[in-house]
Design a protein around this motif. Structure first.
Motif, mmCIF file in Angstrom:
data_model
loop_
_atom_site.group_PDB
_atom_site.id
_atom_site.type_symbol
_atom_site.label_atom_id
_atom_site.label_comp_id
_atom_site.label_asym_id
_atom_site.label_seq_id
_atom_site.Cartn_x
_atom_site.Cartn_y
_atom_site.Cartn_z
ATOM 1 N N UNK A 22 -26.857 -4.087 -25.347
ATOM 2 C CA UNK A 22 -28.150 -4.303 -24.728
ATOM 3 C C UNK A 22 -28.546 -5.736 -24.470
ATOM 4 N N UNK A 23 -27.610 -6.697 -24.566
ATOM 5 C CA UNK A 23 -27.937 -8.083 -24.241
ATOM 6 C C UNK A 23 -28.055 -8.217 -22.720
ATOM 7 N N UNK A 24 -29.151 -8.819 -22.283
ATOM 8 C CA UNK A 24 -29.399 -9.059 -20.860
ATOM 9 C C UNK A 24 -29.410 -10.559 -20.590
ATOM 10 N N UNK A 25 -28.866 -10.951 -19.449
ATOM 11 C CA UNK A 25 -28.989 -12.321 -18.979
ATOM 12 C C UNK A 25 -30.008 -12.375 -17.849
ATOM 13 N N UNK A 26 -30.804 -13.411 -17.877
ATOM 14 C CA UNK A 26 -31.755 -13.715 -16.811
ATOM 15 C C UNK A 26 -31.034 -14.607 -15.811
ATOM 16 N N UNK A 70 -26.743 -16.810 -22.744
ATOM 17 C CA UNK A 70 -27.194 -16.099 -23.952
ATOM 18 C C UNK A 70 -27.809 -17.117 -24.920
ATOM 19 N N UNK A 71 -29.018 -16.808 -25.398
ATOM 20 C CA UNK A 71 -29.666 -17.689 -26.355
ATOM 21 C C UNK A 71 -30.530 -18.769 -25.746
ATOM 22 N N UNK A 76 -31.590 -13.003 -23.268
ATOM 23 C CA UNK A 76 -31.768 -12.480 -24.621
ATOM 24 C C UNK A 76 -31.188 -13.426 -25.662
ATOM 25 N N UNK A 77 -31.739 -13.344 -26.854
ATOM 26 C CA UNK A 77 -31.370 -14.237 -27.947
ATOM 27 C C UNK A 77 -31.075 -13.409 -29.198
#
Length: 303
Positions: A22-26, A70-71, A76-77
């Motif tokens: 479920x990690x998303x990148x903007x 990421x982060x 997402x972080x």
């Protein structure tokens, strides 16, 4: 009233899932989706906005994808796992490959600055059939970075050692005054004071203020997991097989090493040159960076 974040003009914005967890990148996306894809990865202490000039130029004839790593920024972080791999460059590179694939590209060119360049290098080593060309701005590969940092000259990289410490202390120290900490690098590393306008600087500081644990985890990974991965590649003779261009300040001369020679061990198909601007070259000298990237994209392997 909530302050509107600066954006890359003419680009659309989306959140893209890049992991099963479920990690998303903007990401800011611009240009023709059918055109040659180029992914641009930002550095520290910045966000995707650092590419605003270069991206706008490239979008005339490329599909340009500018994520927050990421982060960082609005991506997402996830909390740092005990195994230290959450922010390993291998993990972050896999995010980027998944992002490009989700946007319709199995192969793409990749440019990175600073932390983003380390992610780009790892993507090129782990996914050689996916990354067609690689541009690195002002960084050394991780093993070489740690090797050249010695004696009093290592003082310029004090943040590398601070953020390599076990979880807890560096996060507390930086969180005590994050604007002073992150602003220090924005001031110190820029040769052109007006390269980062006030609204963009404010956006960088807001983003960093909200991401202290994940930024520290990214740097901590470079002292442990990333070193292990790079060491394994060095021992196996794994190199970057695609055309590579490196733009770098001439700090190799000041610190007593040949940056081009260090890079050539990783990138046999290398074009390396020094630049006269400061560290934030995509913002200080965007025309030079864009020209170098276009030259790289025109190269065939071995040219």
């Amino acid at each position: 009233m909530t302050q509107r974040e600066p954006r890359i003009e003419g680009f659309s914005y989306r959140r893209v899932p890049v992991t099963d967890g479920g990690v998303h990148l903007h990401a800011a996306v611009g240009g023709d989706p059918a055109a040659t894809p180029v992914v641009l990865l930002h550095g520290f202490p910045q966000t995707h906005l650092m590419w605003r000039h270069v991206a706008a130029d490239l979008a005339a004839d490329h599909h340009v994808i500018c994520p927050d790593l990421r982060g960082y920024g609005a991506s997402d972080k996830p909390a740092e796992a005990a195994d230290g791999l959450t922010y390993a460059k291998r993990t972050m590179a896999a995010d980027v490959v998944a992002l490009a694939r989700a946007l319709g590209h199995e192969r793409f060119a990749l440019a990175g600055h600073d932390r983003g360049a380390l992610v780009a290098i790892r993507a090129g080593l782990d996914h050689p059939d996916t990354v067609t060309h690689l541009l690195s701005l002002d960084v050394l590969p991780t093993l070489d970075m740690w090797d050249v940092m010695r004696g009093t000259t290592a003082a310029v990289g004090f943040h590398l050692y601070l953020m390599a410490q076990p979880p807890g202390l560096p996060e507390r120290m930086i969180s005590a005054d994050p604007d002073a900490f992150f602003g220090h690098f924005l001031d110190l590393w820029a040769a052109a004071p007006d390269a980062v306008p006030a609204e963009v600087r404010a956006a960088y500081l807001r983003a960093c203020r909200e991401a202290v644990p994940s930024i520290v985890a990214d740097y901590r990974a470079s002292a442990f997991a990333d070193v292990e991965h790079d060491t394994a590649d060095r021992r196996a003779g794994n190199v970057l097989r695609m055309p590579v261009t490196v733009l770098q300040q001439d700090w190799g001369a000041a610190l007593g090493f040949d940056a081009a020679e260090l890079w050539r061990r990783w990138a046999p198909d290398l074009a390396h040159r020094t630049v006269s601007c400061g560290h934030f070259m995509a913002e200080e000298a965007p025309k030079e960076v864009t020209a170098a990237l276009r030259e790289l994209l025109a190269r065939e392997p071995g040219q």
